[in-house]
Design a protein around this motif. Structure first.
Motif, PDB file in Angstrom:
ATOM      1  N   MET A 629       0.840  -1.193   0.000  1.00 22.49           N
ATOM      2  CA  MET A 629       0.000   0.000   0.000  1.00 22.49           C
ATOM      3  C   MET A 629       0.876   1.245   0.000  1.00 22.49           C
ATOM      4  O   MET A 629       1.805   1.372   0.800  1.00 22.49           O
ATOM      5  N   ARG A 630       0.569   2.167  -0.905  1.00 19.44           N
ATOM      6  CA  ARG A 630       1.271   3.444  -0.979  1.00 19.44           C
ATOM      7  C   ARG A 630       0.368   4.531  -0.405  1.00 19.44           C
ATOM      8  O   ARG A 630      -0.730   4.767  -0.904  1.00 19.44           O
ATOM      9  N   ILE A 631       0.861   5.198   0.640  1.00 14.06           N
ATOM     10  CA  ILE A 631       0.073   6.202   1.359  1.00 14.06           C
ATOM     11  C   ILE A 631       0.781   7.544   1.273  1.00 14.06           C
ATOM     12  O   ILE A 631       2.000   7.627   1.415  1.00 14.06           O
ATOM     13  N   VAL A 632       0.002   8.596   1.077  1.00  9.28           N
ATOM     14  CA  VAL A 632       0.537   9.946   1.149  1.00  9.28           C
ATOM     15  C   VAL A 632      -0.254  10.715   2.196  1.00  9.28           C
ATOM     16  O   VAL A 632      -1.484  10.689   2.211  1.00  9.28           O
ATOM     17  N   MET A 633       0.486  11.354   3.098  1.00  9.04           N
ATOM     18  CA  MET A 633      -0.132  12.159   4.139  1.00  9.04           C
ATOM     19  C   MET A 633       0.227  13.621   3.882  1.00  9.04           C
ATOM     20  O   MET A 633       1.404  13.987   3.801  1.00  9.04           O
ATOM     21  N   ILE A 634      -0.802  14.462   3.719  1.00  3.24           N
ATOM     22  CA  ILE A 634      -0.589  15.884   3.434  1.00  3.24           C
ATOM     23  C   ILE A 634      -0.733  16.664   4.731  1.00  3.24           C
ATOM     24  O   ILE A 634      -1.804  16.693   5.339  1.00  3.24           O
ATOM     25  N   PHE A 635       0.352  17.315   5.139  1.00  2.00           N
ATOM     26  CA  PHE A 635       0.396  18.032   6.418  1.00  2.00           C
ATOM     27  C   PHE A 635       0.489  19.529   6.159  1.00  2.00           C
ATOM     28  O   PHE A 635       1.431  19.999   5.526  1.00  2.00           O
ATOM     29  N   ILE A 636      -0.501  20.280   6.647  1.00  2.00           N
ATOM     30  CA  ILE A 636      -0.487  21.737   6.536  1.00  2.00           C
ATOM     31  C   ILE A 636      -0.327  22.367   7.910  1.00  2.00           C
ATOM     32  O   ILE A 636       0.362  23.364   8.075  1.00  2.00           O
ATOM     33  N   GLY A 637      -0.959  21.779   8.906  1.00  2.00           N
ATOM     34  CA  GLY A 637      -0.823  22.279  10.263  1.00  2.00           C
ATOM     35  C   GLY A 637      -2.133  22.244  11.016  1.00  2.00           C
ATOM     36  O   GLY A 637      -3.222  22.250  10.436  1.00  2.00           O
ATOM     37  N   GLY A 656       4.429  -3.890   4.569  1.00  2.00           N
ATOM     38  CA  GLY A 656       3.929  -3.766   3.206  1.00  2.00           C
ATOM     39  C   GLY A 656       3.403  -2.390   2.875  1.00  2.00           C
ATOM     40  O   GLY A 656       2.621  -2.224   1.931  1.00  2.00           O
ATOM     41  N   THR A 657       3.795  -1.371   3.632  1.00  2.00           N
ATOM     42  CA  THR A 657       3.287  -0.013   3.445  1.00  2.00           C
ATOM     43  C   THR A 657       4.428   0.956   3.154  1.00  2.00           C
ATOM     44  O   THR A 657       5.485   0.909   3.797  1.00  2.00           O
ATOM     45  N   GLN A 658       4.219   1.830   2.197  1.00  2.00           N
ATOM     46  CA  GLN A 658       5.137   2.926   1.901  1.00  2.00           C
ATOM     47  C   GLN A 658       4.407   4.243   2.177  1.00  2.00           C
ATOM     48  O   GLN A 658       3.309   4.458   1.695  1.00  2.00           O
ATOM     49  N   LEU A 659       5.068   5.110   2.944  1.00  2.00           N
ATOM     50  CA  LEU A 659       4.444   6.364   3.363  1.00  2.00           C
ATOM     51  C   LEU A 659       5.238   7.563   2.859  1.00  2.00           C
ATOM     52  O   LEU A 659       6.462   7.611   3.011  1.00  2.00           O
ATOM     53  N   HIS A 660       4.519   8.502   2.285  1.00  2.00           N
ATOM     54  CA  HIS A 660       5.117   9.774   1.870  1.00  2.00           C
ATOM     55  C   HIS A 660       4.388  10.885   2.624  1.00  2.00           C
ATOM     56  O   HIS A 660       3.182  11.075   2.449  1.00  2.00           O
ATOM     57  N   VAL A 661       5.114  11.590   3.460  1.00  2.00           N
ATOM     58  CA  VAL A 661       4.553  12.725   4.203  1.00  2.00           C
ATOM     59  C   VAL A 661       4.980  14.006   3.501  1.00  2.00           C
ATOM     60  O   VAL A 661       6.175  14.297   3.389  1.00  2.00           O
ATOM     61  N   LEU A 662       4.011  14.755   3.035  1.00  2.00           N
ATOM     62  CA  LEU A 662       4.262  16.016   2.339  1.00  2.00           C
ATOM     63  C   LEU A 662       3.754  17.164   3.194  1.00  2.00           C
ATOM     64  O   LEU A 662       2.563  17.267   3.469  1.00  2.00           O
ATOM     65  N   ARG A 663       4.695  18.027   3.567  1.00  2.00           N
ATOM     66  CA  ARG A 663       4.296  19.192   4.340  1.00  2.00           C
ATOM     67  C   ARG A 663       4.166  20.390   3.389  1.00  2.00           C
ATOM     68  O   ARG A 663       5.078  20.683   2.610  1.00  2.00           O
ATOM     69  N   ILE A 664       3.021  21.077   3.479  1.00  2.00           N
ATOM     70  CA  ILE A 664       2.778  22.273   2.669  1.00  2.00           C
ATOM     71  C   ILE A 664       2.921  23.497   3.565  1.00  2.00           C
ATOM     72  O   ILE A 664       2.172  23.665   4.531  1.00  2.00           O
ATOM     73  N   VAL A 720       9.059   8.541   3.491  1.00  2.00           N
ATOM     74  CA  VAL A 720       9.685   9.670   2.803  1.00  2.00           C
ATOM     75  C   VAL A 720       9.035  10.954   3.294  1.00  2.00           C
ATOM     76  O   VAL A 720       7.812  11.026   3.443  1.00  2.00           O
ATOM     77  N   TYR A 721       9.840  11.969   3.523  1.00  2.00           N
ATOM     78  CA  TYR A 721       9.337  13.263   3.977  1.00  2.00           C
ATOM     79  C   TYR A 721       9.803  14.348   3.010  1.00  2.00           C
ATOM     80  O   TYR A 721      10.973  14.399   2.614  1.00  2.00           O
ATOM     81  N   SER A 722       8.879  15.218   2.581  1.00  2.00           N
ATOM     82  CA  SER A 722       9.226  16.330   1.695  1.00  2.00           C
ATOM     83  C   SER A 722       8.373  17.537   2.027  1.00  2.00           C
ATOM     84  O   SER A 722       7.369  17.420   2.752  1.00  2.00           O
ATOM     85  N   GLU A 723       8.774  18.702   1.498  1.00  2.00           N
ATOM     86  CA  GLU A 723       8.060  19.941   1.776  1.00  2.00           C
ATOM     87  C   GLU A 723       7.812  20.719   0.494  1.00  2.00           C
ATOM     88  O   GLU A 723       8.615  20.676  -0.443  1.00  2.00           O
ATOM     89  N   LYS A 724       6.679  21.427   0.450  1.00  2.00           N
ATOM     90  CA  LYS A 724       6.320  22.313  -0.658  1.00  2.00           C
ATOM     91  C   LYS A 724       5.858  23.648  -0.074  1.00  2.00           C
ATOM     92  O   LYS A 724       5.382  23.707   1.068  1.00  2.00           O
ATOM     93  N   GLU A 725       5.978  24.698  -0.880  1.00  2.00           N
ATOM     94  CA  GLU A 725       5.585  26.029  -0.427  1.00  2.00           C
ATOM     95  C   GLU A 725       4.449  26.582  -1.271  1.00  2.00           C
ATOM     96  O   GLU A 725       4.392  26.351  -2.481  1.00  2.00           O
TER      97      GLU A 725
END
Length: 821
Positions: A629-637, A656-664, A720-725
Motif C-alpha cells: 500500500m502506498r500512502i501519502v499524508m498531506i500536512f499543513i498544520g 507492506g506499506t510505503q508512506l510519503h509525508v508532504l508538508r505544505i 519519505v518526507y518532503s516539503e512544498k511552499e
C-alpha cells in the motif's frame, strides 16, 4: 353509595334495552356510534395535547393518555355536569368499555410479540439479581405501606373500606402493582435518553424484562383467586396447561408456516387477519378457564415468530392499536382519579407521603445490588428510578382490583398517584443525573496522537451495509495490528428506526463483547448483519492481534450519533470510523449518492464526538495481503493534521506499506488570516472557540514533525518526507499542487479535516466545497472533478469545545460569508 361524588365512578345502570327483543332495541348506530366517536376523539386529541406539552421533559405517552381521562374526572371538567353528561352518558359506557378492552387485548398481544422469551432465559447474573431483589423488596414494602394506608382511612366511611374477606387479595394486588415494571415503556425511555447502548441501559432492560415476566406469571396465578366462588386452583392448573400446550404444540405448528410465508413474501392481508384471529381465540379460552382474557392474548403474541414477521405485524397494527385503541383504555384509568375525594380525608398529607414512599423500594434494592457488584451509586440510583417505570400491567392490575372492589377507593387512588408519579419523574431525573451536554467532557483526551505505540488501539467502525464493512476492514488492516499494539474494533451496524416497537431493543440486551457472530437481531436485514459479521470474522482469522465485537445500533437517524457516542464511550475508543455518504462506482466512473441522511450523521458525529473521528472515502482500497500500500499524508498544520500524521505513522509500521509525508508551507499572502469578530471568545474550558492560536499551533506542529522525522523517517526507509511552499492566497496553487502529487499514483490519502483554520486561502477554497465536513483538502480529493482514483481518509482530532467551534463558526459564516470550520 357515598354522597361525595364517588357513586358516579362505582357503578351505573347496565339495563339499556329489552332482553331478547333484538328488533325492538334502540337504533344503535344512531345513538351509540356518534357518542363513541366523540369519546374517542376527545381522548385522542387531549392526550396528544398533553403529550405535546410534556414531551420536552420526555414524559411517556401513556402518562399523557392517563391525564386525558383525568381531565374529565370529578377533579376537573367532571365538576361541570353538562360536559360530563356529554361524554359519559349511560348508554355510551358499555360501548366505550368494549372498545377500550378490545384495544388492550391487542396492545398486550403486541407486547408479547415484542418480548423475546429466549433473552429471558439467557439473562445475566447482574440483571437477574437486580430484578429478584427489587421484586422481593417491593412486595415487602407494599405490605407494610398498605397496612399503614388502612390505618389512615376513615373508619366511618363503610363504602371506602376494603371488605375484610378481600384483605388478602388487596395485599397481593397492591404489592404486585408496586413491584412490576413497564418494560416497553422503559425501553422507549432509554432509547430517548440515549442510554440504550450503555451497560446501565442493558442492565436496566434485563431487570425490567424479568420483572415484567414475573408480573405476567403472578397475574395468571392471581386472577382466579380474586373471584368469589369457583375453583381457583383448577383455573390455575388448566391455564398453565393451556400455556404449555401453546408452546409445545401450537408454536411448532405455526412457526414453520409463518416463517416460510414470511421469507417467501407471500402473505396476503386476509391470511394475516385470519392468523391474528388467534388473539380472540386464546383470549376466549383463558377467560373461560377462569383467568383474564389478556393472558391468552399475551401468550399468543409470545409464541409467534419474531424477526421479520413481528416487524410486519407491528408495522401494520402498532400505530392503530397504540395510537387509537389504547388511549381510550388508559384514559378510563385516569378518569377514576378523584383528588377532592382523597384530599378531604384528615390524613390526606400522610397519604401523599405514602405516595412518595412507594417510589423508594426499587431505588433502595437497586442501590444494594449494584453496591455488591461494584457499580457506582449513581448507576444504582438510575437503575432504581428506571425500574419504577410503570406500564400496562400495573394499570390492568389496579383496574381489576377496582372492578372487583378488592382495593377501596383510597388505596386505589394512592397507588394510581404513585404510578403516575413514578413514570413521570423517571426521564427528568435520569436526564439530571446523566446530563447529556456534560456526559463526555469528563473523560481524558482520546486521540491517536496521545496513544502510545505499545497500547491497544480501540476503534468504533460504523457501517451501513456489507460494502462499508469490507472498506473498513481494509482501513483497519492498514493500521498495523501487532501483539505489542493490538486493535479492538467495535463494529456498529447503523440501522434506522422507523417505528416505536421494542423488539429491536430487546436484541441489544444480551451481547458478548469478546466474540463475533453470537448476536441476533429482530430488526433490519438479518442477512445484511450476518454478512457484516462474517466479513469481520474472516478479518480476525487473518490477524491474531485483532479483537472484534459487533452490535446493531437502531435509532432515528436524527439522533443516532448520540448512540454512536455512547458506544465509543462504553468501549473507551480513540477513533470513530465513518463511511462517506457517497460510494465510488466503477461503472459510471464517479461517486454515486447513497443516502443524504448518512451525510447528516457524519456531520453530527464530527460536531460532538467524544474521541477522534475519521471519514473514509473508498475508491477500491485493496488488501495488504495482496499488494503493498502506498500512502501519502498531506500536512499543513493544526491538531487535525497532527492526528492524521499519527495514524499514518502507525500505518507505516507495516512492512507492506510505503508512506510519503508532504508538508505544505503557507507563506506570504497564503498565510494571511481572516479577521473574525469572535476571535477572542473563549469557551468555559479556556480554549478559543473558533480561531486557534496560530503561534501555539505552529509550535506544536514543529515539535511533532521533529519527533516524527527523528523517530520514523531516519529509522524507516519506506517513509519519505518532503516539503512544498504556497505563496499566493488566490486558492489556485493548492489544487495544482495536489494534481502533481496525484500523478505518482497513491492508494490512500490521509489528511486532516482542518477545523479551526482561519486563513484567507482556505476561506476562498471553502466557497467551492461540496462537502464542508471533509474540510478543504478532503473535499478536493473526494471530488469527481479532481480525477483521483485514490481512497481518502479525512481525520478530525478530538478536542474539548469542538461543538462550540463548529456552531460559532457557522454563525460567523452566516453573517460574513463562508469560513473554514
Amino acid at each position: 353509595m357515598a354522597e361525595d361524588g364517588m357513586s358516579i365512578l362505582a357503578c351505573y345502570n347496565a339495563t339499556f334495552s329489552a332482553t331478547n327483543d333484538i328488533w325492538m332495541t334502540d337504533d344503535v348506530i344512531a345513538k351509540r356510534v356518534p357518542l363513541l366517536c366523540l369519546q374517542i376523539a376527545y381522548d385522542l386529541l387531549v392526550s396528544r395535547f398533553f403529550y405535546f406539552i410534556l414531551k420536552r421533559i420526555r414524559v411517556p405517552l401513556i402518562v399523557a393518555q392517563i391525564l386525558a381521562g383525568f381531565s374529565l374526572s370529578p377533579t376537573l371538567l367532571g365538576n361541570f355536569k353538562p360536559i360530563f353528561d356529554l361524554f359519559y352518558e349511560q348508554q355510551g359506557i358499555l360501548a366505550i368499555e368494549t372498545f377500550s378492552n378490545l384495544g388492550i387485548l391487542y396492545y398486550v398481544f403486541l407486547s408479547g410479540l415484542e418480548m423475546n422469551s429466549d433473552v429471558i432465559l439467557r439473562s445475566r447474573k447482574k440483571g437477574t439479581s437486580i430484578a429478584v431483589v427489587g421484586i422481593v423488596t417491593s412486595m415487602l414494602f407494599g405490605v407494610g405501606l398498605l397496612t399503614v394506608q388502612h390505618k389512615l382511612e376513615d373508619e366511618n366511611d363503610t363504602f371506602s373500606l376494603t371488605p375484610k374477606e378481600n384483605h388478602n387479595e388487596a395485599y397481593l394486588f397492591w404489592s404486585l402493582a408496586l413491584s412490576v415494571t413497564g418494560f416497553p415503556v422503559l425501553a422507549r425511555i432509554l432509547a430517548k435518553l440515549k442510554l440504550l447502548y450503555t451497560k446501565l441501559g442493558k442492565d436496566a432492560l434485563t431487570a425490567a424484562m424479568l420483572t415484567d415476566a414475573y408480573g405476567w406469571v403472578l397475574f395468571t396465578l392471581l386472577i382466579p383467586y380474586s373471584k368469589i366462588g369457583g375453583k381457583p386452583f383448577l383455573s390455575v392448573i388448566s391455564t398453565l396447561l393451556f400455556i404449555v400446550f401453546c408452546f409445545t404444540v401450537v408454536r411448532p405448528i405455526l412457526t414453520p408456516i409463518v416463517e416460510k410465508k414470511t421469507s417467501a413474501n407471500t402473505w396476503r392481508k386476509s391470511q394475516l387477519l385470519d392468523l391474528l384471529m388467534g388473539v380472540f381465540i386464546c383470549s376466549f379460552i383463558t377467560d373461560c378457564l377462569g383467568t383474564h382474557p389478556i393472558v391468552g392474548a399475551f401468550v399468543f403474541g409470545l409464541i409467534l415468530p419474531h424477526g421479520k414477521f413481528a416487524d410486519m405485524v407491528m408495522e401494520m397494527s402498532d400505530d392503530f392499536v397504540s395510537g387509537i385503541l389504547c388511549p381510550v383504555y388508559f384514559a378510563g384509568f385516569g378518569f377514576r382519579l378523584n383528588l377532592p375525594f382523597l384530599l378531604k380525608q384528615q390524613s390526606a398529607g400522610l397519604m401523599m407521603l405514602i405516595v412518595v414512599l412507594l417510589c423508594i423500594p426499587k431505588v433502595l434494592s437497586s442501590l444494594i445490588v449494584t453496591f455488591f457488584f461494584g457499580m457506582p451509586a449513581r448507576d444504582g440510583l438510575a437503575i432504581g428510578l428506571l425500574l419504577n417505570t410503570k406500564g400496562v400491567m400495573a394499570i390492568i392490575l389496579l383496574n381489576v382490583a377496582w372492578d372487583k372492589r378488592i382495593l377501596d377507593p383510597y388505596c386505589f387512588m394512592v397507588m394510581m398517584l404513585a404510578i403516575i408519579l413514578m413514570t413521570v419523574i423517571v426521564s427528568p431525573l435520569i436526564s439530571a443525573i446523566y446530563q447529556p451536554k456534560f456526559r463526555f467532557m469528563q473523560s481524558q483526551l482520546k486521540t491517536m496522537q496521545k496513544l502510545r505505540f505499545d497500547m491497544e488501539l480501540r476503534v468504533v467502525a460504523c457501517v451501513h451495509n456489507t460494502k462499508h464493512a469490507n472498506s473498513m476492514i481494509h482501513v483497519l488492516e492498514a493500521t498495523n495490528a501487532t501483539r505489542v499494539s493490538p486493535i479492538h474494533v467495535s463494529v456498529a451496524h447503523l440501522v434506522e428506526l422507523t417505528r416505536h416497537g421494542t423488539a429491536i431493543l430487546v436484541s441489544q440486551m444480551d451481547r458478548s463483547d469478546s466474540t463475533v457472530g453470537t448476536e441476533t437481531t429482530n430488526y433490519g436485514s438479518q442477512s445484511e448483519f450476518e454478512s457484516i459479521t462474517n466479513a469481520f470474522e474472516e478479518f480476525v482469522k487473518q490477524y491474531n492481534a485483532v479483537r472484534i465485537d459487533t452490535s446493531k445500533v437502531v435509532s432515528s437517524y436524527t439522533t443516532i450519533h448520540e448512540d454512536i457516542f455512547n458506544v465509543a464511550e462504553e468501549k473507551r475508543a480513540s477513533l470513530i470510523l465513518l463511511p462517506f455518504h457517497k460510494e465510488y462506482s466503477t461503472i459510471e466512473g464517479g461517486l454515486e449518492i447513497i443516502n443524504n441522511q448518512h451525510c447528516e450523521i457524519n456531520k453530527n458525529v464530527l460536531q460532538q464526538a467524544p474521541c477522534s473521528v475519521g471519514i473514509f472515502v473508498d475508491r477500491g482500497l485493496g488488501s495488504l495481503l495482496k499488494t503493498k500500500m502506498r500512502i501519502v499524508m498531506i500536512f499543513i498544520g493544526g491538531p487535525d493534521d497532527r492526528e492524521a500524521l499519527s495514524i499514518a505513522w502507525r500505518m507505516a509500521g507495516h512492512s507492506g506499506t510505503q508512506l510519503h509525508v508532504l508538508r505544505i508551507h503557507l507563506l506570504d499572502k497564503a498565510a494571511e488570516e481572516k479577521l473574525s469578530k469572535t476571535k477572542k471568545i473563549k469557551s468555559h474550558h479556556g480554549i478559543l472557540s473558533t480561531v486557534m492560536d496560530s503561534v501555539m499551533q505552529n509550535e506544536l506542529d514543529e515539535k511533532y514533525l521533529i519527533s516524527f522525522r527523528h523517530k520514523a523517517v531516519n529509522n524507516n526507509d519506506s517513509i519519505v518526507y518532503s516539503e512544498k511552499e504556497v505563496h499566493s492566497n488566490t486558492g489556485e496553487e493548492i489544487p495544482t499542487l495536489l494534481n502533481e502529487i496525484d500523478k505518482s499514483g497513491y492508494d490512500l490519502y490521509i489528511v486532516g479535516q482542518g477545523s479551526g483554520k482561519n486563513t484567507k486561502i482556505f476561506s476562498k477554497l471553502l466557497e467551492w466545497c461540496d462537502h464542508p465536513e471533509l474540510g478543504v483538502i478532503g473535499d478536493i480529493l473526494a471530488s469527481t472533478s479532481f480525477g483521483s482514483q485514490s481512497s481518502v481518509l479525512i481525520v478530525q482530532q478530538y478536542m474539548i469545545g469542538r461543538k462550540t467551534v463548529v456552531k460559532q463558526s457557522h454563525r460567523e459564516s452566516m453573517k460574513t460569508g463562508p469560513e473554514i470550520l
